[in-house]
Design a protein around this motif. Structure first.
Motif, PDB file in Angstrom:
ATOM      1  N   HIS A  43      63.533  47.197  54.947  1.00  0.00           N
ATOM      2  CA  HIS A  43      62.986  45.978  55.554  1.00  0.00           C
ATOM      3  C   HIS A  43      63.932  44.797  55.367  1.00  0.00           C
ATOM      4  O   HIS A  43      64.027  43.912  56.225  1.00  0.00           O
ATOM      5  N   LYS A  44      64.634  44.791  54.232  1.00  0.00           N
ATOM      6  CA  LYS A  44      65.588  43.701  53.948  1.00  0.00           C
ATOM      7  C   LYS A  44      66.900  43.890  54.684  1.00  0.00           C
ATOM      8  O   LYS A  44      67.481  42.939  55.211  1.00  0.00           O
ATOM      9  N   THR A  45      67.405  45.121  54.693  1.00  0.00           N
ATOM     10  CA  THR A  45      68.751  45.368  55.233  1.00  0.00           C
ATOM     11  C   THR A  45      68.755  45.672  56.728  1.00  0.00           C
ATOM     12  O   THR A  45      69.811  45.613  57.370  1.00  0.00           O
ATOM     13  N   LEU A  46      67.594  46.010  57.281  1.00  0.00           N
ATOM     14  CA  LEU A  46      67.510  46.351  58.706  1.00  0.00           C
ATOM     15  C   LEU A  46      66.499  45.434  59.398  1.00  0.00           C
ATOM     16  O   LEU A  46      65.402  45.861  59.773  1.00  0.00           O
ATOM     17  N   PRO A  47      66.829  44.160  59.547  1.00  0.00           N
ATOM     18  CA  PRO A  47      65.879  43.215  60.129  1.00  0.00           C
ATOM     19  C   PRO A  47      65.556  43.536  61.583  1.00  0.00           C
ATOM     20  O   PRO A  47      66.404  44.027  62.332  1.00  0.00           O
ATOM     21  N   VAL A  48      64.313  43.299  61.941  1.00  0.00           N
ATOM     22  CA  VAL A  48      63.888  43.466  63.328  1.00  0.00           C
ATOM     23  C   VAL A  48      64.086  42.162  64.086  1.00  0.00           C
ATOM     24  O   VAL A  48      64.686  42.136  65.158  1.00  0.00           O
ATOM     25  N   LYS A  49      63.615  41.089  63.482  1.00  0.00           N
ATOM     26  CA  LYS A  49      63.749  39.774  64.104  1.00  0.00           C
ATOM     27  C   LYS A  49      65.222  39.378  64.187  1.00  0.00           C
ATOM     28  O   LYS A  49      65.965  39.482  63.214  1.00  0.00           O
ATOM     29  N   GLY A  50      65.644  38.960  65.354  1.00  0.00           N
ATOM     30  CA  GLY A  50      67.025  38.510  65.530  1.00  0.00           C
ATOM     31  C   GLY A  50      67.992  39.608  65.904  1.00  0.00           C
ATOM     32  O   GLY A  50      69.161  39.346  66.197  1.00  0.00           O
ATOM     33  N   SER A  51      67.551  40.865  65.878  1.00  0.00           N
ATOM     34  CA  SER A  51      68.417  41.978  66.255  1.00  0.00           C
ATOM     35  C   SER A  51      68.373  42.186  67.767  1.00  0.00           C
ATOM     36  O   SER A  51      67.446  41.749  68.453  1.00  0.00           O
ATOM     37  N   PRO A  74      67.614  43.833  71.249  1.00  0.00           N
ATOM     38  CA  PRO A  74      66.362  44.501  71.618  1.00  0.00           C
ATOM     39  C   PRO A  74      66.348  45.997  71.347  1.00  0.00           C
ATOM     40  O   PRO A  74      65.366  46.537  70.828  1.00  0.00           O
ATOM     41  N   GLU A  75      67.432  46.688  71.669  1.00  0.00           N
ATOM     42  CA  GLU A  75      67.491  48.132  71.473  1.00  0.00           C
ATOM     43  C   GLU A  75      67.442  48.493  69.989  1.00  0.00           C
ATOM     44  O   GLU A  75      66.762  49.445  69.591  1.00  0.00           O
ATOM     45  N   VAL A  76      68.150  47.697  69.170  1.00  0.00           N
ATOM     46  CA  VAL A  76      68.162  47.915  67.727  1.00  0.00           C
ATOM     47  C   VAL A  76      66.792  47.596  67.129  1.00  0.00           C
ATOM     48  O   VAL A  76      66.255  48.353  66.303  1.00  0.00           O
TER      49      VAL A  76
END
Length: 545
Positions: free
Chosen positions: A503-511, A513-515
């Motif tokens: 959750h810390k190293t793979l952020p959803v927000k700001g990535s 869209p595909e990621v």
């Protein structure tokens, strides 16, 4: 099941080299636990498991060499991207994109059934099981000892039901016996009917404490004995008072069970077998197993030499039944009524002698099924302490994870400090992780694995989560074999830690869209498996803290 497809593929290649049927190799191929310190393969085969004689010292020294030779004969393919060796093992790394695609699709497709459909369970026969647990004595406070039996029995019932077994959850109440003679006399002296209605367990406990102070008085002893004798003779007034004790107590217990998320299919009790226990005594007498002592009590000789060096008392001198007599009647009645494959008793370890005698007598009576019941008794260490159940208290979920961390039969000391802590490896940590992942889904929406570009899930922390999800069926299988919840607890705590790091190293927000979409799918899968495991343990996953 994702891991099954990979195991079958690996087993298929191994079978050609080892000249063994693939099905004989499936259970020898295990998922490798995730390591924080180093990259690990996904599956491994222990060479010893496919060697005819792996016990000799020379062969043990040669296992690593055998592993290397076996690895050299195997080839990478569309499924396996790398083959390596360890101490006596051949290790297999799955194609990373195939790993991500297969695991995510399987987890989200199977939902609550993920793991239980594994072919690891294909040879396990479906059974009908009666599981007796909780079993408090009515008119007594619900303490930690009752709680342990309740949550352990509930876990075993949940697990067996999830795996497709037919489960009957039974609460066998301690609602008969000489102690009710003493309680009945106590209530006649100190009881209050209004308090009995408003707070039955508390009031009956207070009454019992008061009368117990006078229990050595000969007159009180006589009155208590007379009260219980009247109960056994079904005296209307005496039975009516006892029935109030029982009914009010059960009502309060049901409220406690509801808070714990526990239900029972049957409420039984010693009182149900007062008459049938007399039939048991008659059976024992007819079979020549019942002997009378000088004092007039009835005993069954359990000694090897039949010299009464070991015996069990089954009848008082006045002919009334005992706890073990009623347990004998209950066991026989359950088997006749349910025709079950097994009866599992979740009991305090201090009752070991009682159950040993119970099963021995049943076997002497000719009931061969008593042998399997003896194997299926689940003893645990008890700690007697009152427990104020509160649904808003973090202790409620921590009691589950605290109890389940080690072997159920190991020495156990209950600690309120551990139960109330909210940091570290606790039930609260599991709840917090679930709520956090659920919030992520609410914000970014549920994702379907078919729409995900799995090439976006190749970071080490993403792979670690996927590898761990791959192991879930093995953990369920391990717990199903020894009925120990510690395997699932350990698995869920590791899953929560891996999810927290990701959750810390793979952020959803700001990535991109595909990621973001791929990561959402990964976290959704982790939350789904976390919820499944928590439910098996009897912990209801929350969506907010």
């Amino acid at each position: 099941m994702a891991s099954c497809a990979f195991r079958r593929s690996i087993a298929s290649q191994l079978s050609k080299v080892l000249d063994l049927p693939p099905e004989n190799l499936i259970k020898s191929i295990s998922a490798v636990p995730v390591s924080k310190k180093r990259h690990v393969a996904d599956f491994q085969l222990s060479v010893a498991s496919v060697t005819e004689d792996s016990s000799s010292e020379s062969l043990a020294q040669d296992l690593h060499l055998q592993a290397q030779k076996l690895a050299e004969r195997l080839k990478c393919d569309a499924v396996v991207s790398e083959i390596s060796t360890g101490p006596g093992t051949v290790n297999f790394t799955i194609n990373r994109e195939l790993l991500a695609k297969t695991v995510l699709q399987q987890v989200l497709k199977d939902g609550s059934e993920y793991g239980v459909k594994s072919e690891l369970f294909s040879t396990v026969p479906r059974q009908k099981a009666v599981i007796e647990f909780s079993s408090p004595n009515i008119a007594k406070k619900f303490h930690i000892g009752h709680l342990r039996s309740t949550i352990i029995g509930n876990f075993i019932a949940n697990l067996k039901a999830a795996l497709g077994h037919e489960v009957i959850r039974m609460n066998y109440l301690g609602d008969w016996g000489m102690q009710f003679g003493l309680l009945g006399v106590g209530f006649q002296c100190f009881g209050n009917k209004e308090k009995l209605k408003s707070s039955p367990l508390q009031h009956l406990f207070e009454v019992y404490v008061q009368i117990n102070k006078e229990a050595d008085d000969e007159n009180v002893k006589k009155l208590a004995k007379d009260f219980f004798r009247k109960l056994e003779e079904h005296d209307e007034q005496t039975l009516s008072l006892w029935k109030q004790f029982r009914d009010f107590s059960i009502e309060e217990y049901i409220r406690i069970y509801k808070r714990l998320g526990v239900h029972f299919d049957e409420y039984s009790g010693e009182s149900f077998y007062q008459e049938k226990s007399q039939e048991v005594l008659k059976m024992l007498e007819d079979k020549g197993l019942l002997q009378k002592t000088v004092k007039g009590t009835g005993v069954v000789d359990l000694s090897e030499k039949k010299d009464l060096s070991l015996f069990s008392t089954v009848m008082r001198s006045d002919g009334t039944s005992l706890y073990i007599t009623r347990d004998l009647a209950a066991a026989i009645d359950r088997m006749n009524k349910h025709s079950c494959d097994t009866m599992i008793y979740v009991t305090d370890k201090t009752q070991s002698n009682h159950f040993q005698h119970l099963f021995q007598i049943l076997k002497l009576m000719g009931y061969d099924w008593a042998e399997s019941n003896q194997r299926d008794r689940r003893p645990y260490r008890d700690s007697r302490e009152s427990w104020p159940c509160s649904t808003n208290n973090p202790s409620d979920v921590n009691l589950f994870s605290q109890d389940f961390r080690g072997l159920l039969s190991s020495d156990y000391q209950f600690s309120w400090d551990r139960a109330l802590q909210s940091r570290g490896d606790t039930g609260v940590f599991l709840q917090y992780t679930h709520a956090r992942l659920h919030s992520l889904e609410q914000i970014h929406g549920n994702k379907q694995p078919t729409d995900v570009n799995v090439a976006c899930l190749q970071e080490p922390d993403a792979i670690s989560v996927l590898q761990h999800l791959l192991r879930y069926d093995e953990v369920l299988y391990q717990s199903s074999q020894d009925l120990q919840p510690k395997h699932i607890v350990s698995y869920l705590l590791t899953l929560s830690r891996l999810a927290a790091v990701a959750h810390k190293t793979l952020p959803v927000k700001g990535s991109a869209p595909e990621v973001a979409q791929a990561r959402c799918c990964l976290f959704q899968a982790a939350r789904s498996v976390l919820a499944n495991g928590m439910k098996l343990l009897g912990i209801t996953p929350v969506t907010q803290m």
